[in-house]
Write a protein that holds these residues in place. Structure first.
Motif, short mmCIF file in Angstrom:
data_model
loop_
_atom_site.label_atom_id
_atom_site.label_comp_id
_atom_site.label_asym_id
_atom_site.label_seq_id
_atom_site.Cartn_x
_atom_site.Cartn_y
_atom_site.Cartn_z
N SER A 49 0.87 -1.18 0.00
CA SER A 49 0.00 0.00 0.00
C SER A 49 0.90 1.23 0.00
CB SER A 49 -0.91 0.00 1.23
OG SER A 49 -1.71 1.16 1.24
N THR A 50 0.68 2.12 -0.97
CA THR A 50 1.53 3.30 -1.12
C THR A 50 0.67 4.56 -1.07
OG1 THR A 50 3.04 2.04 -2.54
CG2 THR A 50 3.22 4.45 -2.59
N GLU A 51 1.11 5.56 -0.29
CA GLU A 51 0.42 6.83 -0.20
C GLU A 51 1.07 7.85 -1.15
OE1 GLU A 51 -2.24 7.58 1.48
OE2 GLU A 51 -2.47 5.70 2.59
N VAL A 52 0.26 8.51 -1.96
CA VAL A 52 0.75 9.53 -2.88
C VAL A 52 -0.08 10.80 -2.66
CG1 VAL A 52 1.10 10.18 -5.29
CG2 VAL A 52 1.41 7.79 -4.58
N VAL A 53 0.60 11.92 -2.42
CA VAL A 53 -0.07 13.21 -2.21
C VAL A 53 0.49 14.21 -3.22
CG1 VAL A 53 -0.53 15.07 -0.59
CG2 VAL A 53 -0.38 12.72 0.24
N LEU A 54 -0.39 14.87 -3.99
CA LEU A 54 0.05 15.86 -4.96
C LEU A 54 -1.11 16.79 -5.28
CD1 LEU A 54 0.46 14.02 -8.41
CD2 LEU A 54 -0.92 13.21 -6.53
N GLU A 55 -0.81 17.90 -5.97
CA GLU A 55 -1.82 18.91 -6.27
C GLU A 55 -2.77 18.41 -7.36
OE1 GLU A 55 0.16 22.46 -7.37
OE2 GLU A 55 0.76 22.98 -5.32
N ASP A 56 -4.00 18.99 -7.36
CA ASP A 56 -4.96 18.56 -8.37
C ASP A 56 -4.62 19.12 -9.76
OD1 ASP A 56 -5.57 21.19 -7.98
OD2 ASP A 56 -7.69 20.92 -7.55
N ALA A 57 -3.59 19.97 -9.83
CA ALA A 57 -3.13 20.43 -11.14
C ALA A 57 -2.24 19.39 -11.81
CB ALA A 57 -2.38 21.75 -11.00
N SER A 58 -1.85 18.35 -11.09
CA SER A 58 -1.01 17.30 -11.65
C SER A 58 -1.84 16.40 -12.55
CB SER A 58 -0.38 16.48 -10.52
OG SER A 58 0.31 17.31 -9.62
N THR A 59 -1.12 15.50 -13.26
CA THR A 59 -1.79 14.58 -14.18
C THR A 59 -1.71 13.16 -13.66
OG1 THR A 59 0.23 14.16 -15.44
CG2 THR A 59 -1.14 16.06 -16.12
N VAL A 60 -2.47 12.29 -14.30
CA VAL A 60 -2.43 10.86 -13.96
C VAL A 60 -1.03 10.31 -14.19
CG1 VAL A 60 -3.35 8.58 -14.51
CG2 VAL A 60 -4.89 10.57 -14.44
N GLY A 61 -0.36 10.79 -15.22
CA GLY A 61 1.00 10.33 -15.50
C GLY A 61 1.96 10.68 -14.37
N ASP A 62 1.73 11.80 -13.68
CA ASP A 62 2.59 12.15 -12.54
C ASP A 62 2.47 11.12 -11.43
OD1 ASP A 62 3.37 14.44 -13.86
OD2 ASP A 62 1.79 15.69 -12.97
N ILE A 63 1.24 10.64 -11.21
CA ILE A 63 1.07 9.59 -10.19
C ILE A 63 1.83 8.34 -10.60
CG2 ILE A 63 -0.61 8.15 -8.98
CD1 ILE A 63 -2.68 10.28 -9.37
N LYS A 64 1.73 7.94 -11.87
CA LYS A 64 2.42 6.74 -12.34
C LYS A 64 3.93 6.89 -12.20
CE LYS A 64 -1.00 4.85 -15.56
NZ LYS A 64 -1.24 4.35 -16.94
N SER A 65 4.44 8.08 -12.44
CA SER A 65 5.89 8.29 -12.32
C SER A 65 6.34 8.09 -10.88
CB SER A 65 6.25 9.71 -12.80
OG SER A 65 5.92 9.87 -14.17
N ILE A 66 5.55 8.59 -9.94
CA ILE A 66 5.90 8.38 -8.52
C ILE A 66 5.82 6.90 -8.17
CG2 ILE A 66 5.17 8.88 -6.16
CD1 ILE A 66 4.15 11.59 -7.17
N LEU A 67 4.79 6.21 -8.67
CA LEU A 67 4.62 4.79 -8.37
C LEU A 67 5.73 3.95 -9.01
CD1 LEU A 67 0.75 4.43 -8.76
CD2 LEU A 67 2.07 4.49 -6.64
N GLU A 68 6.23 4.38 -10.16
CA GLU A 68 7.32 3.64 -10.81
C GLU A 68 8.53 3.57 -9.89
OE1 GLU A 68 9.53 3.53 -15.15
OE2 GLU A 68 8.92 5.48 -14.33
N THR A 69 8.81 4.69 -9.20
CA THR A 69 9.93 4.72 -8.27
C THR A 69 9.64 3.88 -7.02
OG1 THR A 69 10.52 6.91 -9.04
CG2 THR A 69 11.45 6.22 -6.93
N GLU A 70 8.41 4.01 -6.51
CA GLU A 70 8.07 3.33 -5.27
C GLU A 70 7.92 1.82 -5.45
OE1 GLU A 70 7.72 4.53 -2.18
OE2 GLU A 70 8.31 6.55 -2.80
N LEU A 71 7.27 1.40 -6.55
CA LEU A 71 6.93 -0.01 -6.73
C LEU A 71 7.91 -0.76 -7.63
CD1 LEU A 71 3.06 0.40 -7.32
CD2 LEU A 71 4.27 -0.01 -5.15
N GLN A 72 8.82 -0.01 -8.27
CA GLN A 72 9.77 -0.63 -9.20
C GLN A 72 9.03 -1.33 -10.34
OE1 GLN A 72 13.19 -0.14 -8.86
NE2 GLN A 72 12.47 1.24 -7.23
N VAL A 73 7.98 -0.68 -10.83
CA VAL A 73 7.20 -1.22 -11.94
C VAL A 73 7.25 -0.20 -13.08
CG1 VAL A 73 4.89 -1.91 -12.73
CG2 VAL A 73 5.66 -2.51 -10.42
N PRO A 74 7.64 -0.58 -14.28
CA PRO A 74 7.70 0.37 -15.38
C PRO A 74 6.32 0.94 -15.69
CG PRO A 74 8.90 -1.65 -15.91
CD PRO A 74 8.15 -1.92 -14.66
#
Length: 582
Positions: A49-74
């Motif tokens: 389970s991973t917590e991600v906090v960011l502004e609503d001006a961000s995009t869905v791709g920004d979330i995926k980029s953070i998850l790529e680092t956290e989960l080690q999933v391309p």
């Protein structure tokens, strides 16, 4: 109208239909261009389970980029699911999705098989599957071993819902669960709890577009293939633009129709509201409108609150925006929680609307019910602000769905100003009344204590008098007993011998404690007991007094009473004295 909008009492009429309308296709510019919000995402991936906090001006791709680092999933192998609006592209701006502050998503990686260690670790565990039966509007919480297959789960659900496996339509299975023969451990579902939805397929087929709109992954049983032959195509009507698609994709109702218990209906409403818009929302009162009114209006003046009645209508295009942007805004949630009792009702169904109007007529009068009846569907949701008064309840404001957070807050604060002024008067009156009652209670208590003291004093005096009477009775009884003994002893004494008789005579002189002397003649052969009886007949019993000689000092009462006066050396004469025993 003042700065806080119209002040509406129970006799007020609704705003005219010419009031500023909310655009039915897109939210107002004020909402879209407001200040950036921080959004929180809780993302589940297999057993992480991973917590991600960011502004609503961000995009869905920004979330995926953070998850790529956290989960080690391309990012290329990552599918981010759980969006209420269906699948979204990586370029989608979060603000355009009208998300609540707290959100739950999950990641699927169908191209990446679970590791052997993960599958082995889960094979000995149990999964909690929370399965929602859409038609029955009922949830089942079922525990399954990790070794159970998907097919076995579907058969169990068939027994519970009476929906044959081949007619089951599922939402929530991950893409990796592509084969019903797979075990739960290898299916890629979330551990330890996973949410699924099942319903009976209302139509043999769905187009690809509709499938994507309903859910991220749509699963049907392998035996469904024959049913898709000759299937008609589905069109997309206007209602799907606002999240209301075909029957199989339609949202669960906020409130069941004709629910017997208002509390159960409100529980369902709260659960469905949380499912749609997140857990950050006002605390809805669970209970009847009458109970909510009692809670808000009829406690102590300092504890009273305003009553906010939220009326929801799923057929209004304003509903989703109002709920996600207004009712879930942190400032609104906080203000309502501190100052209001919030009660909610869903008027989408005519039966539920008629029931609400009946309740409003009973508690607020027919004018309020008529006011609600005149509002059109596209003016919902409504937020009624009600204040309790001494003689009747007054509706201060009716807030329509085409408003903004700032305007909503201003109108809530305006209602609070009116309420606070009235509350201060009520507190003053209540304090004065309590002060008067306190004085009266103190006076009553003082009077009670006085009566209690008088009663105790009287009882003590009565006890004392009764004791005196008892003691006097005992004393008289003892005196009578002594007198009777004395008389019997006196009558039993032998006659006093003459001085010149033929037998030897002993003359005894006895001094009493009072200083008087008792004199008598006894035959020398008389027993000491006769002397003791004589003394007792004069009121000096031997158990209370001792008889002593003067010189040498002897205690005659300690001598054997069978001895004669001669043997006791009280012959021919002797002076004795009586002394009380200690």
């Amino acid at each position: 109208t003042g700065p806080y909008g119209p002040h509406t009492s129970s006799s007020s009429s609704p705003p005219s239909s010419s009031s500023p309308a909310f655009c039915p296709v897109q939210p107002s510019r004020h909402i879209l261009e407001r200040q950036s919000r921080m959004l929180s995402f809780r993302v589940e991936y297999r057993q992480r389970s991973t917590e991600v906090v960011l502004e609503d001006a961000s995009t869905v791709g920004d979330i995926k980029s953070i998850l790529e680092t956290e989960l080690q999933v391309p990012v290329s192998k990552m599918q981010l699911k759980g969006w209420k609006s269906g699948d979204v592209s990586d370029s989608t701006v979060l603000r355009s999705l009208h998300l609540p502050k707290n959100n739950s998503l999950y990641v699927l990686t169908p191209d990446i098989a679970p590791s052997a260690s993960t599958s082995q670790r889960l094979s000995n565990q149990n999964y909690l599957l929370v399965i929602s039966h859409r038609e029955a509007q009922r949830d089942y919480s079922l525990n399954f071993p990790a070794s159970k297959t998907i097919q076995e789960v579907k058969r169990n659900i068939s027994d519970l819902t009476n929906i044959p496996v081949r007619h089951q339509q599922w939402d929530g299975w991950p893409a990796s669960a592509s084969d019903d023969s797979m075990t739960l451990a290898s299916s890629g579902i979330s551990y330890p709890c996973h949410h699924l939805t099942v319903c009976r397929r209302s139509s043999p087929a769905l187009t690809v577009d509709q499938t994507d709109e309903c859910t991220d992954v749509h699963m049907v049983s392998d035996s469904e293939g024959d049913d898709f032959e000759d299937a008609p195509e589905f069109g997309v009507d206007e209602s799907e633009v606002f999240g209301m698609g075909s029957a199989s994709c339609q949202k669960s109702p906020m409130m069941p129709e004709n629910s017997e218990n208002e509390g159960d209906a409100l529980l369902h409403f709260t659960a469905e509201f949380s499912r749609r818009y997140g857990d950050c929302h006002p605390v809805f009162y669970i209970g009847s409108l009458e109970a909510a009114s009692q809670e808000a209006f009829y406690g102590k003046a300092r504890d009273r609150k305003l009553l906010a009645i939220y009326l929801h209508n799923d057929e209004s295009v304003l509903g989703n925006v109002f709920c996600s942007q207004m009712m879930c805004a942190d400032s609104i949630v906080s203000y309502l929680s501190q100052n209001f009792i919030t009660w909610a009702w869903d008027v989408t169904k005519e039966a539920n609307k008629a029931r609400l109007l009946t309740m409003c007529t009973r508690h607020f009068g027919s004018v309020v019910a008529q006011t609600i009846r005149t509002y059109k569907t596209d003016q919902f949701p409504l937020l009624l602000i009600v204040m309790g008064k001494r003689t009747s309840n007054e509706v201060l404001n009716v807030i329509q769905g085409n408003t903004t957070v700032d305007e909503l807050m201003m109108r809530l604060m305006g209602a609070m100003e009116i309420f606070t002024a009235q509350q201060q008067e009520d507190i003053k009156d209540e304090d004065e009344r309590e002060a008067r009652e306190m004085v009266k209670r103190e006076q009553d208590e003082a009077y009670r204590l006085s009566l209690e003291a008088d009663r105790k004093k009287r009882e003590a005096q009565e006890r004392e008098e009764a004791e005196q009477v008892r003691q006097e009775r005992i004393r008289k009884e003892q005196e009578e007993e002594r007198e009777a003994i004395r008389l019997s002893l006196e009558q039993a004494l032998p006659p006093e011998p003459k001085e010149e008789g033929g037998e030897p005579v002993s003359k005894l002189r006895i001094r009493t404690p009072s200083g008087e002397f008792l004199e008598r003649r006894f035959l020398g052969s008389c027993k000491l007991q006769v002397l003791f009886d004589f003394i007792a007949s004069k009121g000096y019993p031997s158990d209370e007094f001792k008889l002593l000689t003067t010189f040498p000092r002897r205690n005659i009462t300690q001598i054997d009473p069978a001895w004669s006066l001669v043997e006791a050396k009280l012959f021919p004469q002797e002076t004795l004295f009586l002394e009380a025993k200690e």
